[in-house]
Design a protein around this motif. Structure first.
Motif, mmCIF file in Angstrom:
data_model
loop_
_atom_site.group_PDB
_atom_site.id
_atom_site.type_symbol
_atom_site.label_atom_id
_atom_site.label_comp_id
_atom_site.label_asym_id
_atom_site.label_seq_id
_atom_site.Cartn_x
_atom_site.Cartn_y
_atom_site.Cartn_z
ATOM 1 N N ASP A 1 6.865 -0.202 4.864
ATOM 2 C CA ASP A 1 8.333 -0.351 5.156
ATOM 3 C C ASP A 1 8.675 -1.352 4.365
ATOM 4 O OD1 ASP A 1 8.404 1.982 6.754
ATOM 5 O OD2 ASP A 1 8.169 0.709 8.599
ATOM 6 N N SER A 2 7.957 -2.725 4.301
ATOM 7 C CA SER A 2 8.183 -3.769 3.577
ATOM 8 C C SER A 2 7.416 -4.043 2.421
ATOM 9 C CB SER A 2 8.259 -4.961 4.320
ATOM 10 O OG SER A 2 6.865 -5.217 4.791
ATOM 11 N N ARG A 3 6.662 -3.177 1.866
ATOM 12 C CA ARG A 3 5.646 -3.272 0.827
ATOM 13 C C ARG A 3 4.883 -4.348 0.808
ATOM 14 N NH1 ARG A 3 8.928 -0.222 -3.928
ATOM 15 N NH2 ARG A 3 9.428 1.894 -2.608
ATOM 16 N N MET B 1 5.559 1.516 8.658
ATOM 17 C CA MET B 1 4.321 1.811 9.020
ATOM 18 C C MET B 1 3.405 0.903 8.578
ATOM 19 S SD MET B 1 1.772 5.003 8.329
ATOM 20 C CE MET B 1 2.745 6.275 8.972
ATOM 21 N N ARG B 2 2.400 0.407 9.458
ATOM 22 C CA ARG B 2 1.475 -0.497 9.168
ATOM 23 C C ARG B 2 -0.048 0.321 9.048
ATOM 24 N NH1 ARG B 2 2.995 -6.189 11.842
ATOM 25 N NH2 ARG B 2 4.950 -6.420 10.645
ATOM 26 N N LEU B 3 -0.592 0.016 8.014
ATOM 27 C CA LEU B 3 -1.915 0.628 7.820
ATOM 28 C C LEU B 3 -2.973 -0.651 7.756
ATOM 29 C CD1 LEU B 3 -1.053 3.243 5.067
ATOM 30 C CD2 LEU B 3 -1.033 3.628 7.654
ATOM 31 N N SER B 4 -3.970 -0.426 8.607
ATOM 32 C CA SER B 4 -4.960 -1.503 8.726
ATOM 33 C C SER B 4 -6.304 -0.994 7.931
ATOM 34 C CB SER B 4 -5.279 -1.866 10.156
ATOM 35 O OG SER B 4 -4.165 -2.523 10.448
ATOM 36 N N PHE B 5 -7.130 -1.893 7.292
ATOM 37 C CA PHE B 5 -8.368 -1.684 6.779
ATOM 38 C C PHE B 5 -8.908 -2.915 6.604
ATOM 39 C CE2 PHE B 5 -5.284 -2.058 3.214
ATOM 40 C CZ PHE B 5 -6.005 -2.841 2.393
ATOM 41 N N GLY B 6 -10.158 -3.323 7.067
ATOM 42 C CA GLY B 6 -10.705 -4.449 6.888
ATOM 43 C C GLY B 6 -9.910 -5.464 7.447
ATOM 44 N N ARG C 1 8.210 9.571 -4.171
ATOM 45 C CA ARG C 1 9.721 9.405 -4.411
ATOM 46 C C ARG C 1 10.043 7.763 -4.600
ATOM 47 N NH1 ARG C 1 10.552 13.536 -0.384
ATOM 48 N NH2 ARG C 1 10.860 12.102 1.115
ATOM 49 N N ASP C 2 9.247 7.059 -3.788
ATOM 50 C CA ASP C 2 9.343 5.595 -3.705
ATOM 51 C C ASP C 2 8.890 5.244 -5.075
ATOM 52 O OD1 ASP C 2 10.253 5.455 -1.219
ATOM 53 O OD2 ASP C 2 8.411 4.689 -0.323
ATOM 54 N N ALA C 3 7.582 5.508 -5.575
ATOM 55 C CA ALA C 3 7.092 5.216 -6.976
ATOM 56 C C ALA C 3 8.249 5.442 -8.136
ATOM 57 C CB ALA C 3 5.735 5.795 -7.134
#
Length: 82
Positions: free
Chosen positions: A13-15, A1-6, A51-53
């Motif tokens: 997904d790729s971090r 998922m891609r999250l956009s801000f500024g 879970r990822d963390a």
């Protein structure tokens, strides 16, 4: 998922964090903090991020006050803003 801000995009997904078309290195702790803040902003469940963390060795997500939180947010802001 891609999250956009500024001027940034975070690909969960790729971090990868991309700012103005360039990849920005995010240490695991900063990635986890940013992803958590963005996920809460869009009301996504945090279970997968937690879970990822944990799987990556960042430790357990805690809900008690963290005296280092202001410093971690400052480092994250410096990284994101360049």
């Amino acid at each position: 998922m891609r999250l956009s801000f500024g001027h940034c995009q975070l690909d969960t997904d790729s971090r990868q964090l991309v700012r103005d078309g360039r990849e920005v290195h995010l240490p695991l702790k900063e990635y986890t903090l940013l992803a958590s803040l963005l996920a809460r902003t869009i009301s996504r469940p945090l279970l997968q991020l937690e879970r990822d963390a944990q799987a990556a060795g960042a430790g357990e997500m805690v809900s008690r006050p963290d005296p280092w939180a202001p410093e971690e947010v400052r480092r994250l802001r410096n990284t994101v803003e360049g």
